[in-house]
Structures are given as structure tokens and as C-alpha cells.
Design a protein around this motif. Structure first.
Motif, PDB file in Angstrom:
ATOM      1  N   PRO B   7      -6.417   7.809  16.403  1.00 20.17           N
ATOM      2  CA  PRO B   7      -7.661   7.041  16.229  1.00 20.17           C
ATOM      3  C   PRO B   7      -8.595   7.727  15.228  1.00 20.17           C
ATOM      4  CG  PRO B   7      -7.681   8.182  18.343  1.00 20.17           C
ATOM      5  CD  PRO B   7      -6.314   8.407  17.738  1.00 20.17           C
ATOM      6  N   THR B   8      -9.368   6.941  14.525  1.00 18.90           N
ATOM      7  CA  THR B   8     -10.189   7.439  13.414  1.00 18.90           C
ATOM      8  C   THR B   8     -10.954   8.731  13.732  1.00 18.90           C
ATOM      9  OG1 THR B   8     -10.435   5.133  12.731  1.00 18.90           O
ATOM     10  CG2 THR B   8     -11.876   6.743  11.677  1.00 18.90           C
ATOM     11  N   PRO B   9     -11.704   8.798  14.867  1.00 20.06           N
ATOM     12  CA  PRO B   9     -12.520  10.019  15.066  1.00 20.06           C
ATOM     13  C   PRO B   9     -11.699  11.292  15.261  1.00 20.06           C
ATOM     14  CG  PRO B   9     -12.958   8.374  16.785  1.00 20.06           C
ATOM     15  CD  PRO B   9     -11.935   7.790  15.884  1.00 20.06           C
ATOM     16  N   LEU B  10     -10.455  11.155  15.681  1.00 19.70           N
ATOM     17  CA  LEU B  10      -9.639  12.354  15.931  1.00 19.70           C
ATOM     18  C   LEU B  10      -8.854  12.799  14.704  1.00 19.70           C
ATOM     19  CD1 LEU B  10      -8.371  11.768  19.596  1.00 19.70           C
ATOM     20  CD2 LEU B  10     -10.352  13.081  18.774  1.00 19.70           C
ATOM     21  N   ARG B  11      -8.950  12.034  13.613  1.00 16.00           N
ATOM     22  CA  ARG B  11      -8.233  12.446  12.393  1.00 16.00           C
ATOM     23  C   ARG B  11      -8.857  13.699  11.777  1.00 16.00           C
ATOM     24  NH1 ARG B  11      -7.517   6.243  10.152  1.00 16.00           N
ATOM     25  NH2 ARG B  11      -6.423   5.526  12.028  1.00 16.00           N
TER      26      ARG B  11
END
Lengths: 141, 93
Positions: B7-11
Motif C-alpha cells: 500500500p502507498t504509505p508503506l512504500r
């Protein structure tokens, strides 16, 4: 963290929150993040799926909504940069429940709705060690 | 190897990569290999050894909670996806 949002989008959030009062409401923030500045370029309302009798103090969305909107954002050249929700008759400050269900590197906009009127909007970001939210700077243009 | 979509925030913890290839015969093994490669992901995905309540793992359109959970078997061409169930709410009065 600095977050920029247009007054039209802020007004859209306020209208959604006031229409949903006394229940909580929310949605996703699409935009671009660069050099510590997050530009909010669109908001997408998402249905509150929490049990109806709990919606006065709880908001949740289906994981399928995340999946769909993350894909949509990327197709538009944007990113899923954050999420917004309301705190009816309560300050725009993250709760312990918010912290437990949050991720870092994500913008959390909370709107306080007092007696059906949106009165405050604050922006927050979860610290990388998950210990606490830090308040960001919100710029309305 | 199976692929896990981040998911975007964990990239931020995968050097910006959105899709990570991992080995493993089950979802649990694949996630263990993922956090082995990117250890900063662990605290956001797991609480002790359990998936956090708001972290969902999908294989295609199927939520593993309705399959065999972390014991769900996977094959090399499976596409896994980590999806947070965002939730919030004010303090109880």
C-alpha cells in the motif's frame, strides 16, 4: 509535514461532514507528495461501513474501497496520500482508536463538527514508531 | 515467486517499490520473507505474531481471513495485496 488543499475541496469536506452529522463520515485524499509537502488534488467520499448504531463515534471503510481508489489514483498520475474523517461534537484531535488503525507516511485530516457545523480542520501524521500523531501545517488556498 | 503489492504509505519502507517478489508456500511464509527483506514493515503489519486487525491480505479479490488465514497456500504466480482497513473515531464520552 505541510499539507495544501484548495478551499473548494475543504468546503466539500465540510459539506459532507455536516450532512452526515451526528454520524461520522470520511473519504480518501488523492494528490502528490514531494519534498515534505503534500498537495491534495481531489477528495473521494467513501461510505461509512461501521455498524449504524456506532457511526456516531466510529468510521470505517471497506478494504475494497482502498484497493479501487489506490488503483484509480495511480491511473490518474496521483497517489493515495491520505484519509479524512469527522469527529462529531469532539475536537479535531486523533483518538487512541485513530492511532491503532493508522499508518505513517499518510495524511490524516480530522474535522470537528459541533452541533452540525464544521468548526475546525486539523492535519496529522502518525510517527514512524506508531507512538503518537504529530500535527502538521494545513494551508488553504 | 509470488508478488505482494504494497500500500502507498508503506512504500517508504520498500525504497518506493510497489510490487515485491517473495518466495514461500503460504501467505505467512511470503509475509515473513517480505519483512525479512524490509524489516521496517513488521511493526505496521504485525502486532506480536498476528496480523494487525486493520491489515488485510488479499489474493486477487479474496480476503485470506475467509480462506485459511496465514496458512493459505499460494503458488508462484499469485498476486497478493496488502490492504489497510482505514478506520477512525472520536474518543468515547
Amino acid at each position: 509535514m505541510k499539507v495544501k488543499i484548495g478551499s473548494d475541496l475543504q468546503r466539500g469536506i465540510f459539506e459532507q461532514m455536516e450532512a452526515s452529522y451526528p454520524n461520522e463520515a470520511g473519504g480518501f485524499l488523492l494528490g502528490q507528495a514531494r519534498d515534505g509537502v503534500v498537495n491534495i488534488l481531489d477528495i473521494i467520499q467513501v461510505e461509512n461501513t461501521f455498524a449504524e448504531e456506532e457511526q456516531y463515534h466510529r468510521y470505517a471503510m471497506k478494504p475494497q474501497d482502498w484497493m479501487r481508489l489506490e488503483d484509480e489514483a495511480e491511473e490518474r498520475g496521483l497517489s493515495l496520500v491520505g484519509y479524512y474523517h469527522s469527529h462529531p461534537d469532539s475536537p479535531a484531535i486523533p483518538s487512541e482508536y485513530d492511532r491503532e488503525h493508522a499508518l505513517p507516511n499518510f495524511v490524516y485530516i480530522i474535522t470537528s463538527v459541533m452541533m452540525a457545523k464544521a468548526t475546525d480542520m486539523q492535519v496529522w501524521q502518525l510517527r514512524a514508531d506508531r507512538s503518537v500523531f504529530d500535527r502538521g501545517t494545513l494551508s488553504i488556498s | 515467486m509470488a508478488t505482494i503489492r504494497i500500500p502507498t504509505p508503506l512504500r517508504a519502507y520498500t525504497e518506493g517499490e510497489s510490487n515485491i517478489e517473495v518466495g514461500g508456500d503460504t501467505v505467512g511464509e511470503a509475509l515473513a520473507n517480505l519483512v525479512g527483506k524490509h524489516p521496517e514493515l513488521r511493526m505496521h503489519l504485525f502486532q506480536d505474531d498476528e496480523l494487525r486487525s486493520f491489515v488485510n491480505i488479499f489474493i486477487g479479490d479474496e480476503d485470506i481471513r475467509f480462506m485459511q488465514g496465514l496458512e493459505t497456500e499460494i503458488s508462484a504466480d499469485d498476486n497478493l495485496r496488502i490492504i489497510p482497513s482505514i478506520a477512525g473515531g472520536r474518543q468515547r464520552k
